[in-house]
Design an enzyme around this catalytic site. Structure first.
Site, PDB file in Angstrom:
ATOM      1  N   HIS A 312       0.857  -1.197   0.000  1.00 39.57           N
ATOM      2  CA  HIS A 312       0.000   0.000   0.000  1.00 39.57           C
ATOM      3  C   HIS A 312       0.887   1.239   0.000  1.00 39.57           C
ATOM      4  O   HIS A 312       1.946   1.254   0.610  1.00 39.57           O
ATOM      5  CB  HIS A 312      -0.910   0.028   1.238  1.00 39.57           C
ATOM      6  CG  HIS A 312      -2.076   0.930   1.073  1.00 39.57           C
ATOM      7  ND1 HIS A 312      -2.001   2.282   1.298  1.00 39.57           N
ATOM      8  CD2 HIS A 312      -3.342   0.686   0.661  1.00 39.57           C
ATOM      9  CE1 HIS A 312      -3.174   2.828   1.051  1.00 39.57           C
ATOM     10  NE2 HIS A 312      -4.008   1.890   0.663  1.00 39.57           N
ATOM     11  N   ASP A 369      -7.937  -5.275  -0.097  1.00 44.97           N
ATOM     12  CA  ASP A 369      -8.408  -6.168  -1.173  1.00 44.97           C
ATOM     13  C   ASP A 369      -8.069  -7.631  -0.946  1.00 44.97           C
ATOM     14  O   ASP A 369      -8.534  -8.483  -1.703  1.00 44.97           O
ATOM     15  CB  ASP A 369      -7.800  -5.700  -2.509  1.00 44.97           C
ATOM     16  CG  ASP A 369      -8.377  -4.355  -2.911  1.00 44.97           C
ATOM     17  OD1 ASP A 369      -7.605  -3.435  -3.219  1.00 44.97           O
ATOM     18  OD2 ASP A 369      -9.608  -4.215  -2.862  1.00 44.97           O
TER      19      ASP A 369
HETATM   20  C1  SDX Z   1      -6.180   0.051  -3.028  1.00 44.80           C
HETATM   21  O1  SDX Z   1      -4.385   4.578  -2.127  1.00 44.80           O
HETATM   22  C2  SDX Z   1      -5.322   3.960  -1.518  1.00 44.80           C
HETATM   23  O2  SDX Z   1      -5.745   4.346  -0.426  1.00 44.80           O
HETATM   24  C3  SDX Z   1      -5.875   2.761  -2.251  1.00 44.80           C
HETATM   25  C4  SDX Z   1      -6.919   1.927  -1.506  1.00 44.80           C
HETATM   26  C5  SDX Z   1      -8.188   2.694  -1.278  1.00 44.80           C
HETATM   27  O3  SDX Z   1      -8.912   2.339  -0.335  1.00 44.80           O
HETATM   28  O4  SDX Z   1      -8.507   3.583  -2.112  1.00 44.80           O
HETATM   29  O5  SDX Z   1      -6.393   1.497  -0.281  1.00 44.80           O
HETATM   30  C6  SDX Z   1      -7.324   0.692  -2.325  1.00 44.80           C
HETATM   31  O6  SDX Z   1      -5.910   0.388  -4.153  1.00 44.80           O
HETATM   32  C7  SDX Z   1      -5.327  -0.944  -2.286  1.00 44.80           C
HETATM   33  C8  SDX Z   1      -4.123  -1.467  -3.133  1.00 44.80           C
HETATM   34  C9  SDX Z   1      -4.653  -2.556  -4.061  1.00 44.80           C
HETATM   35  N1  SDX Z   1      -3.554  -2.951  -5.023  1.00 44.80           N
HETATM   36  C10 SDX Z   1      -2.947  -4.135  -4.902  1.00 44.80           C
HETATM   37  O7  SDX Z   1      -3.134  -4.951  -4.005  1.00 44.80           O
HETATM   38  C11 SDX Z   1      -1.975  -4.419  -6.035  1.00 44.80           C
HETATM   39  C12 SDX Z   1      -0.674  -4.948  -5.468  1.00 44.80           C
HETATM   40  N2  SDX Z   1       0.002  -3.882  -4.752  1.00 44.80           N
HETATM   41  C13 SDX Z   1       0.995  -3.130  -5.432  1.00 44.80           C
HETATM   42  O8  SDX Z   1       0.898  -3.019  -6.800  1.00 44.80           O
HETATM   43  C14 SDX Z   1       1.484  -1.898  -4.672  1.00 44.80           C
HETATM   44  O9  SDX Z   1       1.733  -2.295  -3.398  1.00 44.80           O
HETATM   45  C15 SDX Z   1       0.629  -0.640  -4.660  1.00 44.80           C
HETATM   46  C16 SDX Z   1       0.249  -0.229  -6.034  1.00 44.80           C
HETATM   47  C17 SDX Z   1      -0.581  -0.862  -3.853  1.00 44.80           C
HETATM   48  C18 SDX Z   1       1.458   0.456  -4.014  1.00 44.80           C
HETATM   49  O10 SDX Z   1       2.528   0.690  -4.841  1.00 44.80           O
HETATM   50  P1  SDX Z   1       3.653   1.791  -4.498  1.00 44.80           P
HETATM   51  O11 SDX Z   1       3.344   2.512  -3.232  1.00 44.80           O
HETATM   52  O12 SDX Z   1       3.870   2.603  -5.730  1.00 44.80           O
HETATM   53  O13 SDX Z   1       4.888   0.903  -4.152  1.00 44.80           O
HETATM   54  P2  SDX Z   1       5.968   0.447  -5.217  1.00 44.80           P
HETATM   55  O14 SDX Z   1       5.278  -0.125  -6.413  1.00 44.80           O
HETATM   56  O15 SDX Z   1       6.937   1.568  -5.394  1.00 44.80           O
HETATM   57  O16 SDX Z   1       6.661  -0.767  -4.432  1.00 44.80           O
HETATM   58  C19 SDX Z   1       7.698  -0.546  -3.493  1.00 44.80           C
HETATM   59  C20 SDX Z   1       8.481  -1.871  -3.501  1.00 44.80           C
HETATM   60  C21 SDX Z   1       8.938  -2.289  -4.904  1.00 44.80           C
HETATM   61  O17 SDX Z   1      10.067  -3.119  -4.736  1.00 44.80           O
HETATM   62  P3  SDX Z   1      11.568  -2.451  -4.999  1.00 44.80           P
HETATM   63  O18 SDX Z   1      11.508  -1.782  -6.356  1.00 44.80           O
HETATM   64  O19 SDX Z   1      11.736  -1.468  -3.852  1.00 44.80           O
HETATM   65  O20 SDX Z   1      12.494  -3.637  -4.943  1.00 44.80           O
HETATM   66  O21 SDX Z   1       7.640  -2.947  -3.048  1.00 44.80           O
HETATM   67  C22 SDX Z   1       7.451  -3.869  -4.105  1.00 44.80           C
HETATM   68  C23 SDX Z   1       7.826  -3.159  -5.385  1.00 44.80           C
HETATM   69  O22 SDX Z   1       8.257  -4.105  -6.368  1.00 44.80           O
HETATM   70  N3  SDX Z   1       6.020  -4.214  -4.093  1.00 44.80           N
HETATM   71  C24 SDX Z   1       5.547  -5.429  -4.272  1.00 44.80           C
HETATM   72  C25 SDX Z   1       4.164  -5.302  -4.122  1.00 44.80           C
HETATM   73  N4  SDX Z   1       3.839  -4.031  -3.855  1.00 44.80           N
HETATM   74  C26 SDX Z   1       5.001  -3.356  -3.845  1.00 44.80           C
HETATM   75  N5  SDX Z   1       6.158  -6.615  -4.560  1.00 44.80           N
HETATM   76  C27 SDX Z   1       5.349  -7.681  -4.690  1.00 44.80           C
HETATM   77  N6  SDX Z   1       3.987  -7.646  -4.546  1.00 44.80           N
HETATM   78  C28 SDX Z   1       3.372  -6.478  -4.268  1.00 44.80           C
HETATM   79  N7  SDX Z   1       2.061  -6.439  -4.142  1.00 44.80           N
END
Ligand code: SDX
Length: 435
Positions: A312, A369
């Site tokens: 998140h 989710d």
């Molecule tokens: C919602 O914003 C809100 O409030 C949203 C929400 C709401 O109520 O409106 O809460 C609802 O959208 C919840 C999120 C639902 N999405 C998912 O579950 C999809 C999976 N999650 C990710 O795609 C991710 O965690 C996000 C999109 C939710 C957040 O992404 P960020 O903050 O841009 O983080 P990032 O992509 O920069 O990741 C940071 C690191 C990275 O690794 P490094 O490059 O540092 O090595 O964490 C890793 C990412 O690769 N990472 C994950 C991951 N999420 C982040 N690795 C594996 N699986 C994941 N899910």
């Protein structure tokens, strides 16, 4: 509301030989802010903040999140108390009006919503040109957009009575629209709301009642659905809410702003994640892959596999909503007499993730989710309906945030700047002189 400049000291920014002072703004809770409005005028510089990780586009009194402590409050009330004690329509009033309603006002609001839940025959006709198999979020966004065509008397964003009517019509018709999208995909006719049934009972019956049969569900079904909607009701400046605010900042009407929110929410990184979580759990089940092995794939960046429902932008600890849903999942499935091995797989995946350095170092925890789809599925919803259910839950938040923005005298049309890194000026090359 104009942002009150707190008593925080100004900050100085050294730009070359020059040092400029930027005012600060005190938050009532959470991060205080630097007012960068004079930055470009004073320095010719703009602030680059891809994804707005550090940038607040507005002040707001609606929702507070503390991502480190796993706190979520609507108008100051903890989500745990609202989930346990409130109802979705009461939470909608709280978010939109700012206070918990009196019994009289709540009843009047519920009656007004109840009166408008039906869809006119003309409105129902617009679905006939939409493919039954279209993704429900595509149909939902189109239908909400079309409300601007059917209810012209509720369009003017600067007319409080028009905004009040649009608020009621959206909250009243969204469940009927979503139930109809589901029924059309099943080949069934639209059902109409029954006055006197609660909002949730009407929504469930209009969705699931089969022709010639009665729809009955245990109280646990209605309570769980109401709670899930409460948990999704608002979440400060997330992607879809920011989209609603951005569209509304041009004084677009509430329907077309909310339709933009539906579009943003459909993305798998945002609201579409609940559907992706279920597909992921089914993949693990159907391929019989060990969750530990699956997680190795997730950790291998070349696999491009994300652990959906984890991570998140704000919560760097357990999403309080996920904790509530997880806690309820076992009880709800038991009350519905449903045994779902996907819930066991979800628990296993969570256990593996929470003890693995890759996830611990990146502070990746279950978000809202991760478990919700398992409860929706136990209720009988197909995965494609999970994100429309998220949209129904988020509707009061979108409305409340849009209304706060429209009323804010400090609000301006959203128009971000950029850092141009393209070509300098160059001369046009006639076609016959190109390689
Ligand atoms: C919602 O914003 C809100 O409030 C949203 C929400 C709401 O109520 O409106 O809460 C609802 O959208 C919840 C999120 C639902 N999405 C998912 O579950 C999809 C999976 N999650 C990710 O795609 C991710 O965690 C996000 C999109 C939710 C957040 O992404 P960020 O903050 O841009 O983080 P990032 O992509 O920069 O990741 C940071 C690191 C990275 O690794 P490094 O490059 O540092 O090595 O964490 C890793 C990412 O690769 N990472 C994950 C991951 N999420 C982040 N690795 C594996 N699986 C994941 N899910």
């Amino acid at each position: 509301m104009a942002a009150s400049k707190g008593t925080l000291p100004a900050v100085s920014l050294q730009v070359g030989e020059r040092s400029i002072e930027l005012a600060t703004i005190r938050a009532s809770q959470g991060n205080h802010g630097i007012v960068v409005a004079p930055l470009m005028k004073e320095t010719g510089l703009v602030a680059l903040d891809t994804g707005y990780l550090n940038t607040a586009p507005c002040t707001s009194e609606i929702t507070f999140i503390d991502g480190d402590a796993g706190i979520l409050r609507y108008r100051g009330y903890p989500i745990e108390q609202l989930a346990e004690k409130s109802t979705f329509l009461e939470v909608a009033m709280l978010l939109i009006k700012g206070e918990l309603p009196s019994a009289h006002d709540l009843e009047a609001f519920e009656t007004r919503i109840d009166k408008h839940m039906y869809l006119s025959d003309d409105f129902r006709q617009i679905f006939s040109v939409m493919p039954r198999r279209a993704h429900p979020m595509a149909t939902l966004g189109a239908a909400i957009n079309m409300m601007a065509g059917f209810y012209p008397e509720s369009l003017d964003p600067l007319d409080p009575s028009a905004v009040s009517l649009a608020t009621v019509l959206l909250l009243a018709k969204m469940p009927t629209i979503i139930s109809y999208i589901y029924r059309r995909a099943q080949g069934n006719a639209l059902l109409y709301p029954k006055h006197g049934q609660s909002y949730i009972e009407n929504f469930a019956r209009m969705t699931f009642q089969l022709p010639g049969e009665r729809f009955e569900a245990p109280e646990a079904f209605y309570r769980a659905l109401d709670t899930l909607l409460i948990l999704h009701a608002d979440h400060e400046q997330n992607c879809s809410t920011s989209s609603v605010r951005m569209i509304g900042s041009a004084q677009a009407n509430l329907y077309m702003s909310v339709s933009g929110g539906v579009s943003a929410l459909s993305g798998p990184l945002h609201g579409g994640a609940n559907e992706s979580v279920l597909n992921m759990l089914q993949y693990i089940r159907d391929t019989d892959i060990e969750p530990k092995k699956f997680m190795e794939k997730v950790k291998d960046r070349s696999s491009n596999i994300r652990l959906m429902g984890f991570g998140h932008r704000v919560y760097k600890s357990y999403d309080p909503r996920a904790a509530i849903v997880k806690e309820q999942a076992d009880a709800v499935l038991a009350a519905l007499g449903v045994k779902d091995e996907l819930l066991d797989i979800a628990h296993e995946v969570e256990q593996v993730a929470l003890s693995d350095d890759y996830f611990i170092e990146r502070r990746l925890y279950p978000n809202v989710d991760f478990y919700t789809g398992i409860i929706y599925r136990a209720m009988g919803f197909p995965a494609s309906m999970f994100t429309p259910l998220f949209a129904l839950g988020r509707l009061p938040g979108w409305i409340a945030q849009w209304r706060e923005m429209i009323r804010d005298p400090a609000a301006k049309i959203g128009r971000p700047r950029q850092i141009y890194v393209g070509h300098p000026e160059r001369e046009y090359v006639p076609l016959d002189q190109r390689p």
